[in-house]
Design an enzyme around this catalytic site. Structure first.
Site, PDB file in Angstrom:
ATOM      1  N   THR A  75     -21.345 -13.608  17.919  1.00  0.00           N
ATOM      2  CA  THR A  75     -20.110 -12.807  17.787  1.00  0.00           C
ATOM      3  C   THR A  75     -19.064 -13.610  17.019  1.00  0.00           C
ATOM      4  OG1 THR A  75     -20.609 -11.786  19.904  1.00  0.00           O
ATOM      5  CG2 THR A  75     -18.356 -11.537  19.101  1.00  0.00           C
ATOM      6  N   THR A  76     -18.338 -12.931  16.156  1.00  0.00           N
ATOM      7  CA  THR A  76     -17.296 -13.609  15.368  1.00  0.00           C
ATOM      8  C   THR A  76     -15.913 -13.199  15.893  1.00  0.00           C
ATOM      9  OG1 THR A  76     -17.498 -11.810  13.770  1.00  0.00           O
ATOM     10  CG2 THR A  76     -18.692 -13.828  13.288  1.00  0.00           C
ATOM     11  N   ALA A  99     -22.523 -19.580  15.354  1.00  0.00           N
ATOM     12  CA  ALA A  99     -22.430 -19.512  13.896  1.00  0.00           C
ATOM     13  C   ALA A  99     -21.705 -18.241  13.514  1.00  0.00           C
ATOM     14  CB  ALA A  99     -23.830 -19.487  13.271  1.00  0.00           C
ATOM     15  N   SER A 100     -20.904 -18.331  12.478  1.00  0.00           N
ATOM     16  CA  SER A 100     -20.323 -17.104  11.921  1.00  0.00           C
ATOM     17  C   SER A 100     -21.426 -16.335  11.207  1.00  0.00           C
ATOM     18  CB  SER A 100     -19.200 -17.433  10.943  1.00  0.00           C
ATOM     19  OG  SER A 100     -19.703 -18.214   9.877  1.00  0.00           O
ATOM     20  N   HIS A 134     -18.194  -5.825   3.859  1.00  0.00           N
ATOM     21  CA  HIS A 134     -19.051  -5.482   5.002  1.00  0.00           C
ATOM     22  C   HIS A 134     -18.958  -3.986   5.279  1.00  0.00           C
ATOM     23  CE1 HIS A 134     -18.910  -9.836   5.823  1.00  0.00           C
ATOM     24  NE2 HIS A 134     -20.028  -9.640   6.508  1.00  0.00           N
ATOM     25  N   LYS A 138     -17.322  -3.101  11.068  1.00  0.00           N
ATOM     26  CA  LYS A 138     -16.991  -4.499  11.385  1.00  0.00           C
ATOM     27  C   LYS A 138     -15.556  -4.578  11.909  1.00  0.00           C
ATOM     28  CE  LYS A 138     -17.201  -9.209   9.613  1.00  0.00           C
ATOM     29  NZ  LYS A 138     -17.839  -9.746  10.809  1.00  0.00           N
TER      30      LYS A 138
HETATM   31  N1  NAD Z   1     -23.323 -14.695  13.385  1.00  0.00           N
HETATM   32  C1  NAD Z   1     -24.031 -13.818  12.670  1.00  0.00           C
HETATM   33  O1  NAD Z   1     -25.009 -14.161  11.980  1.00  0.00           O
HETATM   34  C2  NAD Z   1     -23.648 -12.361  12.736  1.00  0.00           C
HETATM   35  C3  NAD Z   1     -24.406 -11.392  12.070  1.00  0.00           C
HETATM   36  C4  NAD Z   1     -24.060 -10.049  12.254  1.00  0.00           C
HETATM   37  C5  NAD Z   1     -23.002  -9.711  13.082  1.00  0.00           C
HETATM   38  N2  NAD Z   1     -22.276 -10.687  13.683  1.00  0.00           N
HETATM   39  C6  NAD Z   1     -21.194 -10.402  14.641  1.00  0.00           C
HETATM   40  O2  NAD Z   1     -21.833 -10.087  15.879  1.00  0.00           O
HETATM   41  C7  NAD Z   1     -21.047  -9.144  16.601  1.00  0.00           C
HETATM   42  C8  NAD Z   1     -21.908  -7.927  16.929  1.00  0.00           C
HETATM   43  O3  NAD Z   1     -22.354  -7.333  15.749  1.00  0.00           O
HETATM   44  P1  NAD Z   1     -23.212  -5.977  15.768  1.00  0.00           P
HETATM   45  O4  NAD Z   1     -23.375  -5.628  14.332  1.00  0.00           O
HETATM   46  O5  NAD Z   1     -24.385  -6.089  16.648  1.00  0.00           O
HETATM   47  O6  NAD Z   1     -22.133  -4.997  16.430  1.00  0.00           O
HETATM   48  P2  NAD Z   1     -22.395  -3.629  17.215  1.00  0.00           P
HETATM   49  O7  NAD Z   1     -21.056  -2.940  17.266  1.00  0.00           O
HETATM   50  O8  NAD Z   1     -23.551  -2.897  16.644  1.00  0.00           O
HETATM   51  O9  NAD Z   1     -22.797  -4.113  18.683  1.00  0.00           O
HETATM   52  C9  NAD Z   1     -21.891  -4.718  19.577  1.00  0.00           C
HETATM   53  C10 NAD Z   1     -22.375  -4.377  20.957  1.00  0.00           C
HETATM   54  O10 NAD Z   1     -21.609  -5.121  21.915  1.00  0.00           O
HETATM   55  C11 NAD Z   1     -21.500  -4.305  23.040  1.00  0.00           C
HETATM   56  N3  NAD Z   1     -20.452  -4.760  23.965  1.00  0.00           N
HETATM   57  C12 NAD Z   1     -19.151  -4.429  24.009  1.00  0.00           C
HETATM   58  N4  NAD Z   1     -18.567  -5.039  25.063  1.00  0.00           N
HETATM   59  C13 NAD Z   1     -19.534  -5.760  25.696  1.00  0.00           C
HETATM   60  C14 NAD Z   1     -19.558  -6.595  26.844  1.00  0.00           C
HETATM   61  N5  NAD Z   1     -18.466  -6.804  27.581  1.00  0.00           N
HETATM   62  N6  NAD Z   1     -20.736  -7.179  27.180  1.00  0.00           N
HETATM   63  C15 NAD Z   1     -21.851  -6.973  26.459  1.00  0.00           C
HETATM   64  N7  NAD Z   1     -21.888  -6.170  25.365  1.00  0.00           N
HETATM   65  C16 NAD Z   1     -20.741  -5.590  24.991  1.00  0.00           C
HETATM   66  C17 NAD Z   1     -21.232  -2.911  22.471  1.00  0.00           C
HETATM   67  O11 NAD Z   1     -21.554  -1.910  23.428  1.00  0.00           O
HETATM   68  C18 NAD Z   1     -22.208  -2.899  21.289  1.00  0.00           C
HETATM   69  O12 NAD Z   1     -23.470  -2.385  21.617  1.00  0.00           O
HETATM   70  C19 NAD Z   1     -19.830  -8.886  15.719  1.00  0.00           C
HETATM   71  O13 NAD Z   1     -18.797  -9.769  16.105  1.00  0.00           O
HETATM   72  C20 NAD Z   1     -20.308  -9.250  14.318  1.00  0.00           C
HETATM   73  O14 NAD Z   1     -19.263  -9.642  13.460  1.00  0.00           O
HETATM   74  C21 NAD Z   1     -22.585 -12.004  13.514  1.00  0.00           C
END
Ligand code: NAD
Length: 239
Positions: A75-76, A99-100, A134, A138
């Protein structure tokens, strides 16, 4: 065999689940906003992979550390609290890697940007700009990856001291980050160096989320059974 839970079961949680090798990992739980880990965790896993939201990530990290669970955090949008997260991890004596951007390609890209920055330091005739694009869901802006790129540039280019993201800054020592949100774009980052004579563009384009998922699983193997607070970009070449 590593017992794994997925905390955050959105686009990334599902992508990770879809590529797991059952010889290496057993998924023992999946948690989401409707099924919070802090209320529903029964059996302690070896590692949690956390891809949720900027609003929920710190609470999840604290709960998991308090239960002695090592965490891979994708998560970022929380890096201004990195010091307090490090303190939480140290207090409970657990392992944490974040990691970001977990894609190996982006981590190679970071190294290329670092080298380019050393050269560009010597050539003040070049302006320096970052652009990140993105998908529209996002939540954070600019992307954590764009902020890391800016950090690397600022580290080596003495004429740059900060970045600005909301409005283009007229200040000479600022690097402008332009953020674009376009339907279905997984993640694109560009660094543009421009002089009166020419333009150099470094670009990384993620074709799908698989790269992030593969990196997160590599990180899960790395952090299994370890203690300490790690940034993936510092350790990825060793794993
Ligand atoms: N580091 C990396 O390589 C990388 C890559 C892609 C995305 N990301 C980041 O990862 C995060 C998630 O991305 P995504 O594309 O899967 O988003 P997404 O919106 O598809 O999924 C996020 C999920 O988190 C859930 N959530 C909300 N509150 C929660 C809680 N209290 N406990 C558990 N789950 C909860 C939501 O219900 C949702 O299903 C974002 O911050 C994104 O920027 C990072």
């Amino acid at each position: 065999m590593i017992d794994l839970i997925l905390v955050g079961y959105g686009k990334m949680g599902k992508m990770i689940e879809s590529i797991i090798d059952p010889n290496d990992f057993r998924v023992t739980g999946k948690f989401d906003v409707s099924n919070p880990v802090s209320e529903n965790l029964k059996d302690k896993p070896n590692v949690a992979i956390e891809f949720s939201t900027p609003a929920s990530v710190i609470g999840n990290i604290e709960f998991l550390a308090s239960r002695g669970v090592n965490v891979v955090c994708g998560t970022t949008g929380w890096y201004d609290k990195a010091e307090s997260v490090k303190a939480i991890v140290e207090k409970y004596g657990t392992g944490f890697v974040y990691a970001s951007n977990f894609s190996i390609g982006v981590n190679i890209f970071f190294r290329i940007v670092k080298e380019a920055a050393k050269l560009l330091d010597k050539y003040p005739g070049y302006s320096i700009d970052i652009e990140e694009t993105h998908h529209t869901q996002k939540l954070d802006k600019p992307s954590g990856t764009a902020i890391r790129i800016a950090d690397y540039l600022i580290e080596s280019i003495r004429r740059k001291n900060k970045f600005s993201s909301d409005e283009p800054s007229p200040e000479e020592d600022s690097i402008n980050i332009v953020s674009k949100r376009i339907e279905n774009v997984v993640g694109n980052h560009k660094v543009v160096f421009e002089s009166n004579a020419d333009e150099i563009t470094l670009e990384h384009n993620a074709k799908s989320r698989i790269g992030f998922a593969e990196g997160a699983l590599l990180a899960a193997k790395f952090i299994h059974g370890k203690k300490g607070f790690y940034r993936f970009e510092d350790i990825f070449t060793s794993i």
